[in-house]
Scaffold this motif. Structure first.
Motif, PDB file in Angstrom:
ATOM      1  N   GLU A  49       0.833  -1.199   0.000  1.00  0.00           N
ATOM      2  CA  GLU A  49       0.000   0.000   0.000  1.00  0.00           C
ATOM      3  C   GLU A  49       0.873   1.255   0.000  1.00  0.00           C
ATOM      4  O   GLU A  49       0.647   2.184  -0.792  1.00  0.00           O
ATOM      5  CB  GLU A  49      -0.913  -0.001   1.221  1.00  0.00           C
ATOM      6  N   GLN A  51       4.025   1.463  -0.896  1.00  0.00           N
ATOM      7  CA  GLN A  51       4.799   1.501  -2.136  1.00  0.00           C
ATOM      8  C   GLN A  51       3.951   2.033  -3.284  1.00  0.00           C
ATOM      9  O   GLN A  51       4.409   2.851  -4.091  1.00  0.00           O
ATOM     10  CB  GLN A  51       5.313   0.095  -2.463  1.00  0.00           C
ATOM     11  N   SER A  52       2.713   1.581  -3.352  1.00  0.00           N
ATOM     12  CA  SER A  52       1.818   2.029  -4.422  1.00  0.00           C
ATOM     13  C   SER A  52       1.533   3.521  -4.302  1.00  0.00           C
ATOM     14  O   SER A  52       1.545   4.248  -5.300  1.00  0.00           O
ATOM     15  CB  SER A  52       0.510   1.236  -4.365  1.00  0.00           C
ATOM     16  N   ARG A  53       1.308   3.986  -3.100  1.00  0.00           N
ATOM     17  CA  ARG A  53       1.029   5.410  -2.904  1.00  0.00           C
ATOM     18  C   ARG A  53       2.269   6.259  -3.183  1.00  0.00           C
ATOM     19  O   ARG A  53       2.164   7.374  -3.699  1.00  0.00           O
ATOM     20  CB  ARG A  53       0.504   5.639  -1.485  1.00  0.00           C
ATOM     21  N   HIS A  55       4.479   5.480  -5.423  1.00  0.00           N
ATOM     22  CA  HIS A  55       4.520   5.528  -6.886  1.00  0.00           C
ATOM     23  C   HIS A  55       3.550   6.583  -7.418  1.00  0.00           C
ATOM     24  O   HIS A  55       3.887   7.351  -8.326  1.00  0.00           O
ATOM     25  CB  HIS A  55       4.157   4.161  -7.467  1.00  0.00           C
ATOM     26  N   CYS A 202       1.403  -0.289 -10.739  1.00  0.00           N
ATOM     27  CA  CYS A 202       1.007  -0.690  -9.387  1.00  0.00           C
ATOM     28  C   CYS A 202       1.818  -1.925  -8.992  1.00  0.00           C
ATOM     29  O   CYS A 202       1.879  -2.894  -9.759  1.00  0.00           O
ATOM     30  CB  CYS A 202      -0.488  -0.998  -9.360  1.00  0.00           C
ATOM     31  N   TYR A 209      -0.912   3.000 -13.588  1.00  0.00           N
ATOM     32  CA  TYR A 209      -1.846   3.884 -12.893  1.00  0.00           C
ATOM     33  C   TYR A 209      -2.708   4.617 -13.917  1.00  0.00           C
ATOM     34  O   TYR A 209      -2.321   4.788 -15.072  1.00  0.00           O
ATOM     35  CB  TYR A 209      -1.083   4.872 -12.006  1.00  0.00           C
ATOM     36  N   SER A 224      -5.397   4.578  -8.468  1.00  0.00           N
ATOM     37  CA  SER A 224      -4.947   3.187  -8.374  1.00  0.00           C
ATOM     38  C   SER A 224      -5.736   2.348  -9.373  1.00  0.00           C
ATOM     39  O   SER A 224      -6.942   2.545  -9.534  1.00  0.00           O
ATOM     40  CB  SER A 224      -5.172   2.664  -6.953  1.00  0.00           C
ATOM     41  N   HIS A 245      -5.834   1.529  -3.631  1.00  0.00           N
ATOM     42  CA  HIS A 245      -4.881   2.316  -2.849  1.00  0.00           C
ATOM     43  C   HIS A 245      -5.147   3.815  -2.890  1.00  0.00           C
ATOM     44  O   HIS A 245      -4.350   4.597  -2.377  1.00  0.00           O
ATOM     45  CB  HIS A 245      -3.455   2.023  -3.326  1.00  0.00           C
TER      46      HIS A 245
END
Length: 257
Positions: A49, A51-53, A55, A202, A209, A224, A245
């Motif tokens: 979570e 890491q995705s945010r 990015h 993602c 994204y 996301s 996310h």
């Protein structure tokens, strides 16, 4: 009761005792697994979570740098990243790479308008604030100068690197002492990085994204790509779960609300 029956009874009791011990050990192992495995899965979910945010934040910032160069947003995140990184590379090689500059990428030629301070903004945006302690070696010189205001000789202390300047002065009288010293200085800096293509995807779904341009091209939104909760089995009885996310809309992050 015969000795044979007593012996069989003892064997049964021992077998039951052994089975009980095995059951206790298995129960203990299961208890440990029940405590630590879910915690590990939660940590994994939190990691992906975050890491995705991270990015998404990078992709949003890349879009804004692209906008500062071309006064527009572009839904092709990989192309946007290439343009922005190319300009930063050009500034690394030539600090005067400012204003309107021609650029050619992937066979396309166009003009970007590089604002002053682009490199500094880039390095601080795509960088982690850090501090370090540097040991500074100083040499202090004690010299005598004739002071016209006081009409007498005056003793002053200077850094060694300034000695030549004072010796060239007609009021210089003498060098009395040279003393070395050591001090620790805290230096703040940014550990910068270049956004790369992995940030376009993602980390859970490996899908890009989603970019949407709104308000007649003045606002960019990053979403996301996860539409439904993703469930992946872990150790047969546990599961890794990843929901959507969030998004960043015109700088507003859904997870900060």
């Amino acid at each position: 009761m015969s000795e044979k029956n007593i012996s069989e009874l003892r064997k049964k009791r021992k077998m039951h005792s052994d089975l009980l011990e095995v059951a206790i050990v298995l129960a203990f192992i299961f208890l440990i697994i029940s405590i630590y495995v879910p915690r590990a899965i939660w940590d994994e979910e939190e990691y992906f979570e975050n890491q995705s945010r991270f990015h998404m934040e990078n992709m949003y910032d890349v879009q804004n740098f692209y906008n500062s160069l071309l006064e527009e947003y572009n839904p092709d995140g990989l192309w946007v990243m290439k343009v922005v990184n190319s300009v930063r590379d050009s500034l690394t090689g030539d600090s005067t790479y400012l204003g309107e500059q021609p650029i050619t990428l992937n066979g396309k030629s166009f003009t970007v308008n590089v604002p002053k301070g682009f490199d500094v903004d880039f390095d601080t945006t795509f960088g982690f604030p850090m501090t370090r302690r540097d040991t500074i070696m100083d040499t202090t010189m004690t010299i005598v100068m004739f002071s016209e205001d006081l009409s007498r000789n005056d003793t002053i202390y200077i850094q060694k690197k300034r000695l030549d300047h004072f010796q060239a002065d007609s009021n210089f009288v003498a060098l009395l002492e040279e003393v070395g010293s050591e001090r620790v200085e805290v230096v703040s800096y940014y550990d910068s990085y270049m956004p790369d293509s992995s940030m376009y995807f993602c980390p859970v779904t490996e899908k890009p994204y989603l970019f949407s341009i709104k308000d007649e091209g003045n606002i960019i939104r990053v979403d996301s790509p996860i539409e439904e909760t993703i469930v992946r089995n872990r150790y047969a009885i546990f599961a890794f779960k990843a929901g959507n996310h969030g998004f960043i809309d015109d700088g507003s992050k859904s997870w900060d609300r």
